[in-house]
Design a protein around this motif. Structure first.
Motif, PDB file in Angstrom:
ATOM      1  N   MET A   1      20.882  43.393  41.042  1.00  0.00           N
ATOM      2  CA  MET A   1      21.906  42.340  41.127  1.00  0.00           C
ATOM      3  C   MET A   1      23.292  42.974  41.053  1.00  0.00           C
ATOM      4  SD  MET A   1      22.211  38.925  38.863  1.00  0.00           S
ATOM      5  CE  MET A   1      23.416  37.732  39.254  1.00  0.00           C
ATOM      6  N   LEU A   2      24.198  42.456  41.833  1.00  0.00           N
ATOM      7  CA  LEU A   2      25.549  42.990  41.867  1.00  0.00           C
ATOM      8  C   LEU A   2      26.335  42.562  40.642  1.00  0.00           C
ATOM      9  CD1 LEU A   2      26.436  42.387  45.611  1.00  0.00           C
ATOM     10  CD2 LEU A   2      25.801  44.545  44.534  1.00  0.00           C
ATOM     11  N   ASP A   3      27.169  43.467  40.187  1.00  0.00           N
ATOM     12  CA  ASP A   3      28.002  43.227  39.011  1.00  0.00           C
ATOM     13  C   ASP A   3      29.117  42.240  39.377  1.00  0.00           C
ATOM     14  OD1 ASP A   3      29.702  43.311  36.846  1.00  0.00           O
ATOM     15  OD2 ASP A   3      29.920  45.495  36.838  1.00  0.00           O
ATOM     16  N   PRO A   4      29.138  41.058  38.740  1.00  0.00           N
ATOM     17  CA  PRO A   4      30.166  40.054  39.074  1.00  0.00           C
ATOM     18  C   PRO A   4      31.586  40.576  38.825  1.00  0.00           C
ATOM     19  CG  PRO A   4      28.537  39.133  37.550  1.00  0.00           C
ATOM     20  CD  PRO A   4      28.209  40.577  37.739  1.00  0.00           C
ATOM     21  N   GLU A   5      31.755  41.387  37.793  1.00  0.00           N
ATOM     22  CA  GLU A   5      33.084  41.928  37.495  1.00  0.00           C
ATOM     23  C   GLU A   5      33.543  42.867  38.611  1.00  0.00           C
ATOM     24  OE1 GLU A   5      35.142  44.940  34.302  1.00  0.00           O
ATOM     25  OE2 GLU A   5      33.585  43.591  33.554  1.00  0.00           O
ATOM     26  N   LEU A   6      32.632  43.664  39.109  1.00  0.00           N
ATOM     27  CA  LEU A   6      32.963  44.574  40.202  1.00  0.00           C
ATOM     28  C   LEU A   6      33.324  43.791  41.457  1.00  0.00           C
ATOM     29  CD1 LEU A   6      33.210  47.425  41.264  1.00  0.00           C
ATOM     30  CD2 LEU A   6      30.753  47.408  41.708  1.00  0.00           C
ATOM     31  N   LEU A   7      32.561  42.758  41.756  1.00  0.00           N
ATOM     32  CA  LEU A   7      32.869  41.915  42.914  1.00  0.00           C
ATOM     33  C   LEU A   7      34.239  41.253  42.769  1.00  0.00           C
ATOM     34  CD1 LEU A   7      29.440  40.202  43.647  1.00  0.00           C
ATOM     35  CD2 LEU A   7      30.594  41.952  45.005  1.00  0.00           C
ATOM     36  N   GLU A   8      34.573  40.844  41.553  1.00  0.00           N
ATOM     37  CA  GLU A   8      35.876  40.223  41.293  1.00  0.00           C
ATOM     38  C   GLU A   8      36.994  41.237  41.514  1.00  0.00           C
ATOM     39  OE1 GLU A   8      38.206  38.455  37.440  1.00  0.00           O
ATOM     40  OE2 GLU A   8      36.102  37.888  37.673  1.00  0.00           O
ATOM     41  N   ARG A   9      36.793  42.471  41.071  1.00  0.00           N
ATOM     42  CA  ARG A   9      37.804  43.506  41.269  1.00  0.00           C
ATOM     43  C   ARG A   9      37.990  43.810  42.755  1.00  0.00           C
ATOM     44  NH1 ARG A   9      36.091  48.394  37.659  1.00  0.00           N
ATOM     45  NH2 ARG A   9      37.864  49.320  38.726  1.00  0.00           N
ATOM     46  N   ILE A  10      36.892  43.836  43.492  1.00  0.00           N
ATOM     47  CA  ILE A  10      36.979  44.083  44.934  1.00  0.00           C
ATOM     48  C   ILE A  10      37.752  42.958  45.620  1.00  0.00           C
ATOM     49  CG2 ILE A  10      35.625  44.165  47.065  1.00  0.00           C
ATOM     50  CD1 ILE A  10      33.478  45.702  45.441  1.00  0.00           C
ATOM     51  N   THR A  11      37.443  41.725  45.250  1.00  0.00           N
ATOM     52  CA  THR A  11      38.123  40.573  45.831  1.00  0.00           C
ATOM     53  C   THR A  11      39.613  40.599  45.508  1.00  0.00           C
ATOM     54  OG1 THR A  11      36.111  39.252  45.697  1.00  0.00           O
ATOM     55  CG2 THR A  11      38.174  38.045  45.895  1.00  0.00           C
ATOM     56  N   ALA A  12      39.949  40.941  44.271  1.00  0.00           N
ATOM     57  CA  ALA A  12      41.352  41.005  43.864  1.00  0.00           C
ATOM     58  C   ALA A  12      42.079  42.103  44.632  1.00  0.00           C
ATOM     59  CB  ALA A  12      41.455  41.248  42.358  1.00  0.00           C
ATOM     60  N   ARG A  13      41.436  43.239  44.782  1.00  0.00           N
ATOM     61  CA  ARG A  13      42.076  44.348  45.508  1.00  0.00           C
ATOM     62  C   ARG A  13      42.271  43.988  46.977  1.00  0.00           C
ATOM     63  NH1 ARG A  13      45.894  47.808  45.746  1.00  0.00           N
ATOM     64  NH2 ARG A  13      45.402  49.701  46.895  1.00  0.00           N
ATOM     65  N   ARG A  14      41.293  43.322  47.550  1.00  0.00           N
ATOM     66  CA  ARG A  14      41.421  42.898  48.951  1.00  0.00           C
ATOM     67  C   ARG A  14      42.617  41.947  49.095  1.00  0.00           C
ATOM     68  NH1 ARG A  14      36.300  40.898  50.451  1.00  0.00           N
ATOM     69  NH2 ARG A  14      35.733  43.022  51.021  1.00  0.00           N
ATOM     70  N   ALA A  15      42.797  41.052  48.145  1.00  0.00           N
ATOM     71  CA  ALA A  15      43.928  40.122  48.189  1.00  0.00           C
ATOM     72  C   ALA A  15      45.250  40.888  48.093  1.00  0.00           C
ATOM     73  CB  ALA A  15      43.812  39.095  47.062  1.00  0.00           C
ATOM     74  N   GLU A  16      45.308  41.903  47.226  1.00  0.00           N
ATOM     75  CA  GLU A  16      46.514  42.725  47.112  1.00  0.00           C
ATOM     76  C   GLU A  16      46.816  43.426  48.436  1.00  0.00           C
ATOM     77  OE1 GLU A  16      45.729  45.483  43.974  1.00  0.00           O
ATOM     78  OE2 GLU A  16      45.880  43.986  42.394  1.00  0.00           O
ATOM     79  N   LEU A  17      45.791  43.967  49.053  1.00  0.00           N
ATOM     80  CA  LEU A  17      45.973  44.674  50.314  1.00  0.00           C
ATOM     81  C   LEU A  17      46.383  43.725  51.434  1.00  0.00           C
ATOM     82  CD1 LEU A  17      43.015  47.200  50.140  1.00  0.00           C
ATOM     83  CD2 LEU A  17      45.445  47.664  49.777  1.00  0.00           C
ATOM     84  N   ASP A  18      45.836  42.517  51.430  1.00  0.00           N
ATOM     85  CA  ASP A  18      46.236  41.516  52.426  1.00  0.00           C
ATOM     86  C   ASP A  18      47.724  41.195  52.287  1.00  0.00           C
ATOM     87  OD1 ASP A  18      43.677  41.408  53.438  1.00  0.00           O
ATOM     88  OD2 ASP A  18      43.146  39.515  52.446  1.00  0.00           O
ATOM     89  N   GLU A  19      48.178  41.056  51.046  1.00  0.00           N
ATOM     90  CA  GLU A  19      49.585  40.759  50.795  1.00  0.00           C
ATOM     91  C   GLU A  19      50.462  41.932  51.241  1.00  0.00           C
ATOM     92  OE1 GLU A  19      52.566  39.923  47.024  1.00  0.00           O
ATOM     93  OE2 GLU A  19      50.476  39.316  46.860  1.00  0.00           O
ATOM     94  N   LEU A  20      50.037  43.140  50.922  1.00  0.00           N
ATOM     95  CA  LEU A  20      50.790  44.322  51.327  1.00  0.00           C
ATOM     96  C   LEU A  20      50.863  44.428  52.850  1.00  0.00           C
ATOM     97  CD1 LEU A  20      52.277  46.925  50.650  1.00  0.00           C
ATOM     98  CD2 LEU A  20      50.046  48.053  50.444  1.00  0.00           C
ATOM     99  N   GLU A  21      49.755  44.139  53.506  1.00  0.00           N
ATOM    100  CA  GLU A  21      49.728  44.175  54.969  1.00  0.00           C
ATOM    101  C   GLU A  21      50.743  43.189  55.550  1.00  0.00           C
ATOM    102  OE1 GLU A  21      46.456  44.002  58.566  1.00  0.00           O
ATOM    103  OE2 GLU A  21      46.114  42.774  56.787  1.00  0.00           O
TER     104      GLU A  21
END
Length: 53
Positions: A1-21
Motif C-alpha cells: 500500500m502506498l504511503d498517504p503522507e508520501l502521496l500528499e508530499r508529491i501532490t504538494a510538490r506538483r502544485a508548487e511546480l505548477d505555480e512556478l511554471e
C-alpha cells in the motif's frame, strides 16, 4: 500500500511546480515583449542616426 503522507508530499510538490511554471511563463511573455520593444527602439535610433549623417 502506498504511503498517504508520501502521496500528499508529491501532490504538494506538483502544485508548487505548477505555480512556478505559471510564473515563469508570465515572465517569459514579459521578457519577450520587452526584447521586442528594445528592437523597435534600436531600429528607430539607427534610422535617426542615418538621417543625421
Amino acid at each position: 500500500m502506498l504511503d498517504p503522507e508520501l502521496l500528499e508530499r508529491i501532490t504538494a510538490r506538483r502544485a508548487e511546480l505548477d505555480e512556478l511554471e505559471e510564473q515563469l511563463a508570465t515572465q517569459l511573455v514579459e521578457v519577450r515583449a520587452e526584447r521586442d520593444e528594445l528592437a523597435v527602439a534600436e531600429s528607430v535610433l539607427e534610422r535617426i542616426a542615418g538621417q543625421l549623417a
